[in-house]
Design a protein around this motif. Structure first.
Motif, short mmCIF file in Angstrom:
data_model
loop_
_atom_site.label_atom_id
_atom_site.label_comp_id
_atom_site.label_asym_id
_atom_site.label_seq_id
_atom_site.Cartn_x
_atom_site.Cartn_y
_atom_site.Cartn_z
N CYS A 8 24.73 9.31 47.92
CA CYS A 8 23.80 9.76 49.03
C CYS A 8 23.14 9.21 48.98
O CYS A 8 22.27 9.26 49.60
CB CYS A 8 23.82 11.05 49.54
SG CYS A 8 25.59 11.77 49.14
N SER A 9 23.19 7.79 49.30
CA SER A 9 22.26 6.04 49.51
C SER A 9 21.24 7.06 51.01
O SER A 9 22.17 6.81 52.09
CB SER A 9 22.90 4.85 49.05
OG SER A 9 23.07 4.91 48.11
N PRO A 10 19.30 6.38 50.91
CA PRO A 10 19.11 6.61 51.92
C PRO A 10 20.08 5.88 53.10
O PRO A 10 20.31 6.19 54.07
CB PRO A 10 18.04 6.44 51.52
CG PRO A 10 17.81 7.01 49.72
CD PRO A 10 19.13 6.40 49.52
N ARG A 11 20.52 4.42 52.60
CA ARG A 11 21.10 3.47 53.20
C ARG A 11 22.30 2.58 53.29
O ARG A 11 22.25 2.48 51.83
CB ARG A 11 19.84 2.18 53.63
CG ARG A 11 18.95 2.54 54.21
CD ARG A 11 18.30 0.52 54.26
NE ARG A 11 18.72 0.29 54.77
CZ ARG A 11 19.01 -0.78 56.30
NH1 ARG A 11 18.59 0.23 56.80
NH2 ARG A 11 19.64 -1.64 56.35
N ARG A 12 23.39 2.58 53.63
CA ARG A 12 24.86 3.07 53.12
C ARG A 12 24.67 1.92 52.75
O ARG A 12 25.98 1.47 52.11
CB ARG A 12 25.75 3.37 54.34
CG ARG A 12 26.92 3.60 53.28
CD ARG A 12 26.85 5.26 53.00
NE ARG A 12 26.86 6.47 53.42
CZ ARG A 12 25.57 6.87 52.92
NH1 ARG A 12 25.13 7.12 52.45
NH2 ARG A 12 26.19 8.14 54.14
N ALA A 64 23.41 0.41 59.32
CA ALA A 64 23.00 0.24 58.08
C ALA A 64 23.22 2.06 57.24
O ALA A 64 22.85 1.35 56.01
CB ALA A 64 22.62 -1.07 57.81
N VAL A 65 22.78 2.63 58.04
CA VAL A 65 21.68 3.86 57.53
C VAL A 65 23.19 4.67 57.19
O VAL A 65 23.32 5.57 55.73
CB VAL A 65 21.64 4.07 58.55
CG1 VAL A 65 20.89 5.81 58.08
CG2 VAL A 65 19.93 3.53 58.87
N ASP A 66 24.32 4.51 58.05
CA ASP A 66 25.76 5.39 57.51
C ASP A 66 26.90 5.19 58.28
O ASP A 66 28.06 5.66 57.79
CB ASP A 66 25.44 6.89 58.15
CG ASP A 66 25.53 6.73 59.96
OD1 ASP A 66 26.04 5.90 60.71
OD2 ASP A 66 26.26 7.88 60.62
N GLN A 95 31.53 5.82 59.52
CA GLN A 95 31.07 7.06 58.70
C GLN A 95 32.25 7.77 59.79
O GLN A 95 32.32 9.18 59.08
CB GLN A 95 30.00 7.65 60.04
CG GLN A 95 29.29 8.85 59.05
CD GLN A 95 29.58 9.59 59.96
OE1 GLN A 95 29.42 9.63 61.01
NE2 GLN A 95 29.11 10.61 59.33
N ASN A 96 32.35 7.78 60.78
CA ASN A 96 33.62 8.91 61.67
C ASN A 96 34.92 8.41 61.11
O ASN A 96 35.84 9.34 60.52
CB ASN A 96 33.14 8.99 63.22
CG ASN A 96 33.85 9.71 64.01
OD1 ASN A 96 35.06 9.94 63.92
ND2 ASN A 96 33.67 10.17 64.67
N ALA A 97 35.84 7.25 61.90
CA ALA A 97 36.87 7.60 62.06
C ALA A 97 37.71 7.24 60.85
O ALA A 97 39.34 7.18 60.54
CB ALA A 97 37.27 5.77 62.43
#
Length: 329
Positions: A68-72, A163-165, A171-173
């Motif tokens: 669950c990396s700090p920056r995706r 770039a974070v998530d 992240q959502n769709a």
């Protein structure tokens, strides 16, 4: 006994889910506060703390790394390093932000003989597991149209930097694209998307608040998806979502995050979907597959296909950010 290392907290890390998995144990942590371990494990000195990811990957007493990396944006490269270090990898979604990185992950997993999986458990949870079985059974006839929505609430700490998530599309769709391919079981043929920052409480923020998608399916059908960060807290559902699968013989649908379902075949309203059969559990199945006791229901290409399509959707949406203001007030 599989020895698991936890790296990062940016996402749905698996520390609590592992408590109920007798075939695995937490062996090491990195970029993960010990205080976030389940209470019985916080004082367990057998759980090693590594100062860096490189140190963690050099640990010979680790079989699986959960990322669950700090920056995706960094996660694909980290997953590839872990595979090359001889570790199996489970990665938070999206596991990659580009198709080139996604292809490298798949190729590296094959070359190293290590397993790679994204946290892709949508089709394993009820009522979607039951809906998947209905779609696969042919009871709906030819599936012609799929309509899906995924809605999360906005909160101040939600990252403005994709770039974070991964942002609204990736992240959502991605959940909704899994509805199409993993639940309705119809492969996607093409995708178009548009997104907007309208509704972002921070005027200088880059967070896209909503996205709409039009998909064509390989069988000639269509799908439409709405995704947003506009779910009001009054719904009492953190991730409000809906799915309607429409076939030539009937429909099956779920609303309110799976709280309400309905199956209609021809003239017969069969009421709620029978979601009482036990879930097979994504993590449980994954761990069992690594121990040779089960098989995953998807190939790596099929599991990661929704990720590939959200990457393509993001590319198609790039020119559509902040559509022109209508010429009226």
């Amino acid at each position: 006994m599989l020895r698991v290392a936890l790296y990062g907290t940016n996402g749905h890390q698996i520390q609590n889910a592992l408590v109920s998995q007798p075939g695995a144990r937490i062996a090491a942590i990195c970029e993960f506060p010990r205080g976030q371990l389940p209470p019985p494990l916080r004082d367990d000195t057998a759980i090693r703390e590594h100062p860096t990811l490189d140190a963690l990957l050099a640990d010979p007493n680790i079989d699986l790394v959960s990322l669950c990396s700090p920056r995706r944006a960094d996660q694909a490269a980290q997953a590839i390093r872990a595979l090359r270090a001889g570790k199996h990898v489970l990665a938070e979604k999206p596991c990659a932000l580009t198709e080139a990185d996604l292809d490298t992950i798949i190729r590296t997993a094959r070359e190293t003989g290590r397993a790679f999986h994204e946290m892709a458990g949508t089709a394993f949870a009820q009522p979607y597991l039951a809906m998947r079985e209905i779609a696969r059974s042919g009871r709906l006839g030819e599936i012609v149209q799929i309509i899906a929505e995924k809605s999360y609430p906005y909160f101040d700490a939600r990252p403005q930097d994709e770039a974070v998530d991964g942002g609204i599309i990736m992240q959502n769709a991605i959940h909704a694209l899994r509805f199409v391919e993993h639940v309705a079981c119809v492969p996607i043929a093409s995708i178009r998307a548009a997104e907007t920052t309208l509704g972002n409480p921070r005027p200088d923020g880059g967070l896209r608040m909503a996205a709409s998608f039009l998909l064509t399916l390989k069988n000639g059908g269509l799908a439409s998806i709405a995704a947003n960060y506009l779910n009001p807290r009054g719904t009492k559902i953190w991730g409000d979502e809906s799915l309607k699968i429409i076939g030539t013989l009937g429909i099956v649908e779920s609303r309110g995050g799976g709280q309400t379902t309905r199956l209609v075949i021809g003239d017969d309203d069969l009421g709620p979907v029978d979601a009482t059969p036990p879930e097979c559990g994504f993590l449980q199945t994954l761990l069992a597959s690594l121990q040779g006791r089960a098989s995953m229901p998807f190939s790596i290409e099929d599991e990661l296909s929704p990720t590939r399509w959200v990457i393509r959707a993001k590319q198609s949406a790039t020119q559509n950010l902040n559509p022109p203001t209508p010429p009226f007030q």
